[in-house]
Motif scaffolding. Sequence first.
Motif, PDB file in Angstrom:
ATOM      1  N   GLN A   1      -2.806   0.376  -4.483  1.00  0.00           N
ATOM      2  CA  GLN A   1      -3.813   1.151  -4.967  1.00  0.00           C
ATOM      3  C   GLN A   1      -4.204   0.096  -6.116  1.00  0.00           C
ATOM      4  O   GLN A   1      -5.344   0.091  -6.541  1.00  0.00           O
ATOM      5  CB  GLN A   1      -3.506   2.472  -5.394  1.00  0.00           C
ATOM      6  CG  GLN A   1      -3.404   3.444  -4.079  1.00  0.00           C
ATOM      7  CD  GLN A   1      -3.111   4.661  -4.309  1.00  0.00           C
ATOM      8  OE1 GLN A   1      -2.248   5.133  -5.260  1.00  0.00           O
ATOM      9  NE2 GLN A   1      -3.688   5.718  -3.643  1.00  0.00           N
TER      10      GLN A   1
ATOM     11  N   VAL B   1      -5.233   2.170   0.633  1.00  0.00           N
ATOM     12  CA  VAL B   1      -5.945   1.051   0.789  1.00  0.00           C
ATOM     13  C   VAL B   1      -6.636   0.511   2.177  1.00  0.00           C
ATOM     14  O   VAL B   1      -7.634  -0.205   2.273  1.00  0.00           O
ATOM     15  CB  VAL B   1      -4.672  -0.361   0.319  1.00  0.00           C
ATOM     16  CG1 VAL B   1      -5.361  -1.740   0.490  1.00  0.00           C
ATOM     17  CG2 VAL B   1      -4.635  -0.073  -1.105  1.00  0.00           C
TER      18      VAL B   1
ATOM     19  N   ARG C   1       0.792  -1.163  -0.110  1.00  0.00           N
ATOM     20  CA  ARG C   1       0.128   0.026  -0.072  1.00  0.00           C
ATOM     21  C   ARG C   1       0.934   1.339   0.022  1.00  0.00           C
ATOM     22  O   ARG C   1       0.417   2.383  -0.385  1.00  0.00           O
ATOM     23  CB  ARG C   1      -1.107  -0.098   1.314  1.00  0.00           C
ATOM     24  CG  ARG C   1      -0.324   0.122   2.499  1.00  0.00           C
ATOM     25  CD  ARG C   1      -1.365   0.062   3.678  1.00  0.00           C
ATOM     26  NE  ARG C   1      -0.853   0.060   5.001  1.00  0.00           N
ATOM     27  CZ  ARG C   1      -0.691  -0.896   5.658  1.00  0.00           C
ATOM     28  NH1 ARG C   1      -0.593  -2.306   5.326  1.00  0.00           N
ATOM     29  NH2 ARG C   1      -0.132  -0.760   6.854  1.00  0.00           N
TER      30      ARG C   1
END
Length: 481
Positions: A202, A468, A182
């Motif tokens: 992402q 995330v 992330r």
Amino acid sequence: MTRPNASDPQSSKQGAEAAVLWGPHTERTRQLFPLGGARGEMRMPLEVVYAIALIKKAAARVWARRGVFSPAKGEAIAAAADEILAGRHDDQFPLPVWQTGSGTHTHINVNEVIARRAEEILAARGVDERVHPYDDVNRGQSSNDVFPSAMHIAARTLAEERLFPALEEFLSVLWEKACAYRLTVKLGRTHLMDAVPLTFGQEISGWAALVEADLRRIREAAAELEELALGGTAVGTGLNAPEGFAEEVVEELARLTGFPLRRAENPFAALSGQNALARFHAVLRVLAADLFKIAGDVRLLASGPRGGLGEIRLPANEAGSSIMPGKVNPTQAEMLQMVAVQVMGYDAAVGFAAALGQLEFTTFRPLVAYNVLTSIKLLGDAVRSFTEFALRGLEADERAMREHLSRSLMLVTALSPRIGYERAAEVARLAQREGITLREAAARLGVLTPEEFDRLVRPEDMVGTFLVREAHFCGDGEAQG
């Protein structure tokens, strides 16, 4: 619904080792439709056979409770159906998919086998009672309401047992990877061209969200398959099915399957159309499209490793070439894409078949059954294989990601609010033409000092505010990158 163990020797008895249980109608059909069924290549899916057997079991119990069948006859029919459900008579259903469009031939095949076995069971118990395939096993029923009901039960069961678990595991691993990466910033790409940055987490979260939405839609469509045509008999009027019979059979089926099955609100629609299965397969097509996209992304990101993007590493499961030593190919991704293409093709056939209903009944049902059930199996197996042999071992090559990001001209986008679109474009064009960095180009044009450029162009500040963690709980562990 009980499913057989493929390794069970009783489920694979063939030829002289197993007595022929089918009757004259099945034998005539076997001779008249020699389209691969005798060799097993294109036989009617056993899931449909099992679902028909389950309906026969439920109906026999209802008739016994109503006093129409003796308890012994009802138990014998149910016991014969249970043997089919256990996979003990798989070789007794030799008919191909390519038969009558109502599935009547397979339906009668099941009736004949159950009647024969039920009589044998009764005889073994010392009961002298006949069981007729039409008057008893098929009492109060028609192929026109039994076969479509069996198709729904088969598809609903197979989705629950084979597709949903595979997709849930796929999503679990996707979110695990999204959380792990992330904070790993990488170059984004649109039109296959360099774009502004995002994190690898992402990017993966986008894959996961696509499949989550697909799974939700598939579950919604699967719920529509819980509506059964039973009770409509030949044309929807329910002729020869006494009041309340169908409702009792459906209640019994609900107990046996664990699904909240119900009678169709309009039996005429249930017999004359195939919209529930067509819709169900349509959402499988959407899933196939998303899986194709994800597998394609994986292939592109893994390309190289030196002559392509090379931003991810895939497990080296097997040799990739018969001539080039050490080559690793994205074989699992290619397999998944081929399955997706096949499912899309099946969907075209299902949609066309669903449009061909005429008057009180629609034919092409065996084709729809075969395509829907095959798509469920293919997607479930392909997703499980891709998860286990590709996705789980997928790793980011963060060095390659940093290198691509550092050389990207699209980082210039961060300069637009300060120097404007046109001047930013000049910086990018100069950097590209002279083979220098954006930082050097901005200084040469006199639009920014190197120090100003460094303050404005920070890739980690360009990935937006979406994290995330907001889409999925990632725990308290540190992210990679």
